[in-house]
Design an enzyme around this catalytic site. Structure first.
Site, PDB file in Angstrom:
ATOM      1  N   CYS A   2     -25.278 -31.955  -8.523  1.00  0.00           N
ATOM      2  CA  CYS A   2     -25.743 -30.611  -8.788  1.00  0.00           C
ATOM      3  C   CYS A   2     -26.705 -30.696  -9.965  1.00  0.00           C
ATOM      4  O   CYS A   2     -26.914 -31.757 -10.518  1.00  0.00           O
ATOM      5  CB  CYS A   2     -24.578 -29.725  -9.198  1.00  0.00           C
ATOM      6  SG  CYS A   2     -23.184 -29.817  -8.070  1.00  0.00           S
ATOM      7  N   ARG A  27     -31.720 -30.596  -6.625  1.00  0.00           N
ATOM      8  CA  ARG A  27     -30.474 -31.363  -6.750  1.00  0.00           C
ATOM      9  C   ARG A  27     -29.333 -30.738  -5.956  1.00  0.00           C
ATOM     10  O   ARG A  27     -28.230 -31.273  -5.906  1.00  0.00           O
ATOM     11  CB  ARG A  27     -30.057 -31.452  -8.224  1.00  0.00           C
ATOM     12  CG  ARG A  27     -31.074 -32.154  -9.090  1.00  0.00           C
ATOM     13  CD  ARG A  27     -30.654 -32.076 -10.536  1.00  0.00           C
ATOM     14  NE  ARG A  27     -29.535 -32.935 -10.806  1.00  0.00           N
ATOM     15  CZ  ARG A  27     -29.616 -34.151 -11.317  1.00  0.00           C
ATOM     16  NH1 ARG A  27     -30.798 -34.654 -11.605  1.00  0.00           N
ATOM     17  NH2 ARG A  27     -28.547 -34.863 -11.546  1.00  0.00           N
ATOM     18  N   TRP A  74     -24.616 -28.608  -5.111  1.00  0.00           N
ATOM     19  CA  TRP A  74     -24.538 -29.301  -3.822  1.00  0.00           C
ATOM     20  C   TRP A  74     -23.061 -29.537  -3.593  1.00  0.00           C
ATOM     21  O   TRP A  74     -22.421 -30.281  -4.339  1.00  0.00           O
ATOM     22  CB  TRP A  74     -25.299 -30.618  -3.882  1.00  0.00           C
ATOM     23  CG  TRP A  74     -25.315 -31.359  -2.587  1.00  0.00           C
ATOM     24  CD1 TRP A  74     -26.024 -31.038  -1.469  1.00  0.00           C
ATOM     25  CD2 TRP A  74     -24.603 -32.561  -2.267  1.00  0.00           C
ATOM     26  NE1 TRP A  74     -25.792 -31.959  -0.478  1.00  0.00           N
ATOM     27  CE2 TRP A  74     -24.920 -32.906  -0.936  1.00  0.00           C
ATOM     28  CE3 TRP A  74     -23.721 -33.374  -2.975  1.00  0.00           C
ATOM     29  CZ2 TRP A  74     -24.392 -34.030  -0.304  1.00  0.00           C
ATOM     30  CZ3 TRP A  74     -23.194 -34.490  -2.339  1.00  0.00           C
ATOM     31  CH2 TRP A  74     -23.536 -34.804  -1.018  1.00  0.00           C
ATOM     32  N   ASN A 100     -21.708 -31.322 -13.181  1.00  0.00           N
ATOM     33  CA  ASN A 100     -22.396 -32.154 -12.184  1.00  0.00           C
ATOM     34  C   ASN A 100     -21.618 -33.465 -12.087  1.00  0.00           C
ATOM     35  O   ASN A 100     -21.364 -34.099 -13.105  1.00  0.00           O
ATOM     36  CB  ASN A 100     -23.839 -32.439 -12.625  1.00  0.00           C
ATOM     37  CG  ASN A 100     -24.483 -33.519 -11.792  1.00  0.00           C
ATOM     38  OD1 ASN A 100     -24.214 -33.644 -10.601  1.00  0.00           O
ATOM     39  ND2 ASN A 100     -25.330 -34.327 -12.414  1.00  0.00           N
ATOM     40  N   GLY A 101     -21.211 -33.835 -10.862  1.00  0.00           N
ATOM     41  CA  GLY A 101     -20.455 -35.076 -10.692  1.00  0.00           C
ATOM     42  C   GLY A 101     -19.186 -34.813  -9.905  1.00  0.00           C
ATOM     43  O   GLY A 101     -19.112 -33.832  -9.160  1.00  0.00           O
ATOM     44  N   GLU A 472     -37.233 -45.939   8.869  1.00  0.00           N
ATOM     45  CA  GLU A 472     -37.619 -44.868   7.945  1.00  0.00           C
ATOM     46  C   GLU A 472     -38.057 -43.623   8.737  1.00  0.00           C
ATOM     47  O   GLU A 472     -37.721 -42.493   8.374  1.00  0.00           O
ATOM     48  CB  GLU A 472     -38.739 -45.367   7.015  1.00  0.00           C
ATOM     49  CG  GLU A 472     -39.324 -44.334   6.083  1.00  0.00           C
ATOM     50  CD  GLU A 472     -38.311 -43.665   5.151  1.00  0.00           C
ATOM     51  OE1 GLU A 472     -37.148 -44.093   5.084  1.00  0.00           O
ATOM     52  OE2 GLU A 472     -38.698 -42.668   4.507  1.00  0.00           O
ATOM     53  N   LYS A 476     -36.412 -39.887   8.477  1.00  0.00           N
ATOM     54  CA  LYS A 476     -37.233 -38.733   8.104  1.00  0.00           C
ATOM     55  C   LYS A 476     -37.113 -37.637   9.145  1.00  0.00           C
ATOM     56  O   LYS A 476     -36.939 -36.472   8.830  1.00  0.00           O
ATOM     57  CB  LYS A 476     -38.683 -39.203   7.978  1.00  0.00           C
ATOM     58  CG  LYS A 476     -39.479 -38.543   6.937  1.00  0.00           C
ATOM     59  CD  LYS A 476     -39.379 -39.166   5.563  1.00  0.00           C
ATOM     60  CE  LYS A 476     -38.021 -39.483   5.094  1.00  0.00           C
ATOM     61  NZ  LYS A 476     -37.945 -40.144   3.838  1.00  0.00           N
ATOM     62  N   GLU A 479     -33.523 -35.975   9.179  1.00  0.00           N
ATOM     63  CA  GLU A 479     -33.108 -35.188   8.008  1.00  0.00           C
ATOM     64  C   GLU A 479     -33.872 -33.882   7.872  1.00  0.00           C
ATOM     65  O   GLU A 479     -33.306 -32.901   7.396  1.00  0.00           O
ATOM     66  CB  GLU A 479     -33.182 -36.005   6.720  1.00  0.00           C
ATOM     67  CG  GLU A 479     -34.559 -36.222   6.158  1.00  0.00           C
ATOM     68  CD  GLU A 479     -34.553 -36.938   4.818  1.00  0.00           C
ATOM     69  OE1 GLU A 479     -33.801 -36.551   3.935  1.00  0.00           O
ATOM     70  OE2 GLU A 479     -35.327 -37.899   4.680  1.00  0.00           O
ATOM     71  N   HIS A 495     -29.603 -54.455  25.530  1.00  0.00           N
ATOM     72  CA  HIS A 495     -28.216 -54.869  25.311  1.00  0.00           C
ATOM     73  C   HIS A 495     -27.265 -53.681  25.185  1.00  0.00           C
ATOM     74  O   HIS A 495     -26.181 -53.806  24.635  1.00  0.00           O
ATOM     75  CB  HIS A 495     -28.136 -55.783  24.082  1.00  0.00           C
ATOM     76  CG  HIS A 495     -28.945 -57.020  24.233  1.00  0.00           C
ATOM     77  ND1 HIS A 495     -28.634 -58.007  25.149  1.00  0.00           N
ATOM     78  CD2 HIS A 495     -30.108 -57.405  23.641  1.00  0.00           C
ATOM     79  CE1 HIS A 495     -29.540 -58.960  25.095  1.00  0.00           C
ATOM     80  NE2 HIS A 495     -30.459 -58.617  24.190  1.00  0.00           N
ATOM     81  N   LYS A 593     -31.802 -33.612  -3.250  1.00  0.00           N
ATOM     82  CA  LYS A 593     -32.770 -34.666  -3.551  1.00  0.00           C
ATOM     83  C   LYS A 593     -32.133 -35.862  -4.264  1.00  0.00           C
ATOM     84  O   LYS A 593     -32.450 -36.995  -3.972  1.00  0.00           O
ATOM     85  CB  LYS A 593     -33.867 -34.054  -4.426  1.00  0.00           C
ATOM     86  CG  LYS A 593     -34.948 -35.017  -4.835  1.00  0.00           C
ATOM     87  CD  LYS A 593     -35.969 -35.148  -3.751  1.00  0.00           C
ATOM     88  CE  LYS A 593     -37.049 -36.152  -4.076  1.00  0.00           C
ATOM     89  NZ  LYS A 593     -37.492 -36.817  -2.833  1.00  0.00           N
TER      90      LYS A 593
HETATM   91  C1  F6R Z   1     -34.608 -39.578   2.423  1.00  0.00           C
HETATM   92  C2  F6R Z   1     -34.267 -39.577   1.030  1.00  0.00           C
HETATM   93  C3  F6R Z   1     -33.031 -40.293   0.606  1.00  0.00           C
HETATM   94  C4  F6R Z   1     -33.297 -41.060  -0.702  1.00  0.00           C
HETATM   95  C5  F6R Z   1     -31.989 -41.666  -1.213  1.00  0.00           C
HETATM   96  C6  F6R Z   1     -32.203 -42.478  -2.462  1.00  0.00           C
HETATM   97  O1  F6R Z   1     -35.788 -38.917   2.650  1.00  0.00           O
HETATM   98  O2  F6R Z   1     -34.950 -39.027   0.220  1.00  0.00           O
HETATM   99  O3  F6R Z   1     -32.570 -41.129   1.594  1.00  0.00           O
HETATM  100  O4  F6R Z   1     -34.246 -42.039  -0.445  1.00  0.00           O
HETATM  101  O5  F6R Z   1     -31.067 -40.654  -1.480  1.00  0.00           O
HETATM  102  O6  F6R Z   1     -32.725 -41.713  -3.499  1.00  0.00           O
HETATM  103  P1  F6R Z   1     -33.381 -42.397  -4.750  1.00  0.00           P
HETATM  104  O7  F6R Z   1     -34.623 -43.053  -4.287  1.00  0.00           O
HETATM  105  O8  F6R Z   1     -33.652 -41.277  -5.713  1.00  0.00           O
HETATM  106  O9  F6R Z   1     -32.386 -43.384  -5.265  1.00  0.00           O
END
Ligand code: F6R
Length: 598
Positions: A2, A27, A74, A100-101, A472, A476, A479, A495, A593
């Site tokens: 958070c 966050r 969050w 937060n945590g 990747e 993307k 999500e 397979h 994020k």
């Molecule tokens: C996907 C995304 C997440 C981050 C992951 C690591 O689009 O953003 O998968 O890549 O949570 O985050 P960082 O790079 O901040 O450690």
């Protein structure tokens, strides 16, 4: 995970807190709330849902005061409801807490509190903190906080108000980031610098197990025994604040359009000497650490190290690494990749690696992050602030700079000739321009997105470096658009997974290596003849013989470099699929994020 913010000073606490929460919403955005000391009482306003809901509530019932705390959530324990929103207060609102945590022993504490007649009103792990402080209060807030914190297990950053001290904020840090900021006759607490940067001349990053008592003019730091600790403030530099991205209506789209600049600036600032010192160090093995997209950028490095330097690299998803028996000795060089530098799994993995005596090289986008401070050396990505939850420009810059590290390694250890090194570096310097070319094809990629948006399911497929890009791409797309998507090596289809290739299913192929073009063409055929539709992102030299519903041509590059280029196409496709499916692109459901809990 958070965001927390605190304010004390001459200004209007509500305004400052809301401003801070706007920057921290990335966050978590399940709920938000503030508590303000009105002079007589601690008053709370909190709402489930986006910050706009809290703003509406505050417009109806304004909270006035000079000192307060705020939170954006969050959800980890308890659904996203008003009751589970922070801040939490103790009985009679003597103390208010934002957290937060995660408090891992909260059930035991809840039992302890209930046995003493405390009534808990939420399903969270956080509420117990406010009651515990209240229980231990005998006339001195600092003592009560220190005693309560000693009972807590887990990771946390806390912001605390006491009704007994009108213009005082308390903050606590253990394994979750917390910053104190100093402005003109005002002070702040915040999970990260972006929330308070515009008001602060100086900032201080708290160490673990630190409690701070903050007034408008002064901050005192203590350990949990109430012994004073030094706290060093430093200038809040422009670099720290990060450059802002021009805004095109969506953060994700704006940030994709910043990919070329991010790559260019990151490579231009590459600290060759410092990385050289680390690469010449005493190690036998290289292992990569990261989560999500950062881990995927690490896979680009792994592939390049194998293809260019002929050296195997171990890749570790940080959360898995933490549960595995550690086989790496101290002669392992860890490369930890993280945009935020605050991802709990990555940080824990780094701590574990350092405990074994290993060196850690970090790739990070936040100069004062916990990761940068833990690592032996940090290579910064220069992407500016990334606000959309989905990583785009940070992934591209991470992959580009990891390729740079691969080339330096190959050069130092004579794995490539000087001439090869020159040619590789030249091609690396052209990557930014090539991603620009992909961005110019935005309209064509939007058309592809139109066909994918109604798919029942999507498979992202490729071989070698293309498989890294496919992983990747799949992350993307799922999500931000919630379209079911899975990544696979194309050769693995037969397979098992081929059983799913029926009408309504789409396959997004990556084909950027001319040596693999024929194999890729065969995989496309296998999929299409079973009723699934194929879309291909192909480098010009690797498109031959491929027959698909749609093919987009990408600029050619060295195959090991290709994910930097092709993933920008995938980022744009993901963005448009999400828009067409009516998703909140910048804030996908259930995500945040920065994942600061394990
Ligand atoms: C996907 C995304 C997440 C981050 C992951 C690591 O689009 O953003 O998968 O890549 O949570 O985050 P960082 O790079 O901040 O450690």
């Amino acid at each position: 995970m958070c965001g927390i913010v605190g304010y004390v000073g001459k200004g209007n606490a509500t305004e400052r807190l809301i401003k801070g929460l706007e920057s921290l919403e990335y966050r978590g955005y399940d709920s938000s709330g503030i508590a303000v000391h009105t002079g007589a009482n601690l008053v709370v306003e909190k709402k489930a849902g986006r910050l706009a809901k809290l703003r509406e509530a505050l417009a109806e019932r304004p909270l006035r005061g000079r000192c307060g705390i705020g939170h954006t959530r969050w959800a980890t324990h308890g659904a996203a409801t008003d009751d589970n929103a922070h801040p939490f207060t103790s009985e009679y609102s003597k103390f208010a807490v934002v957290h937060n945590g995660i408090i891992t022993n909260y059930e035991a504490i809840a039992r302890f509190l209930r046995a003493r007649g405390v009534r808990l009103r939420s399903e969270t792990d956080s509420e117990v903190i406010a009651h515990l402080i209240d229980l231990y209060y005998t006339g001195d807030t600092l003592s009560a906080i220190c005693r309560a914190v000693k009972d807590l297990e887990g990771s946390f950053a806390l912001g605390i108000l006491s009704v007994y001290e009108e213009n005082v904020l308390y903050g606590v840090r253990k394994d979750s980031p917390l910053i104190v900021g100093k402005g003109e006759k005002e002070s702040f607490l915040c999970s990260d610098i972006s929330g308070i940067s515009e008001f602060c001349e100086e900032v201080a990053f708290l160490e673990d197990d630190t409690v701070v008592r903050v007034t408008a003019e002064r901050t005192e730091a203590y350990d949990l025994m109430k012994k004073k600790r030094p706290l060093s403030f430093r200038k809040n530099s422009r670099a720290e604040r990060g450059r802002e991205t021009p805004f095109f209506g969506s953060h994700m789209l704006s940030e994709i359009r910043e990919v070329p600049r991010s790559i260019e600036e990151t490579l231009a600032a590459y600290p060759e000497e410092a990385v050289g010192r680390i690469l010449r160090g005493d190690f036998d093995v290289i292992a990569l650490l990261g989560c999500g997209s950062a881990y995927h950028a690490g896979l680009v490095f792994k592939t390049a190290m194998r293809e260019i330097a002929g050296v195997p690299v171990r890749d570790c998803i940080a959360s898995e690494f933490l549960t595995e028996r550690q086989t790496e000795g101290e002669r392992t060089l860890f490369i930890a990749v993280s945009q935020s530098g605050e991802t709990a799994d990555t940080l824990q993995a780094v701590r574990r690696a350092k405990k074994r005596g290993s060196k850690v090289l970090a790739i990070c986008n936040a100069p004062s992050s916990s990761l940068s401070r833990l690592a032996d050396e940090t290579v910064m990505t220069h992407c500016g602030v990334e606000r959309a939850v989905a990583a785009t420009k940070s992934y591209s810059a991470q992959a580009a700079v990891l390729l740079r590290i691969c080339l330096q390694y190959a050069d130092i250890y004579g794995k490539i000739t000087k001439e090869e090194s020159r040619l590789y570096l030249e091609e690396l310097s052209r990557l930014a321009e090539k991603t620009e070319e992909v961005i110019r094809a935005e309209k064509a990629l939007e058309e592809i997105a139109k066909s994918l948006a109604s798919a029942d399911a999507l498979f992202c497929l490729g071989r070698g470096a293309d498989h890294c890009a496919a992983k990747e791409a799949s992350l993307k797309i799922k999500e931000v658009s919630y379209l079911f998507s899975e990544a696979y090596p194309s050769g693995e289809l037969k397979h098992g997974t081929l059983a799913l290739m029926t009408k309504g299913v789409f396959a997004l192929f990556f084909s950027t290596d001319p040596r693999l073009a024929e194999k890729n063409a065969a995989s496309v055929e296998e999929v299409r003849c079973r009723g699934a539709q194929a879309v291909v992102l192909a480098a010009e030299s690797a498109a031959k013989a491929i027959r698909a519903e749609r093919t987009i041509l990408l600029p050619d590059t060295i195959p090991a470099f290709s994910p930097v280029v092709s993933s920008v196409a995938a980022q744009l496709i993901a963005y448009y699929v999400a828009v067409i499916r009516g998703c909140d692109v910048d804030r996908p459901r259930n995500l945040a994020k920065s994942v600061t809990v394990e």
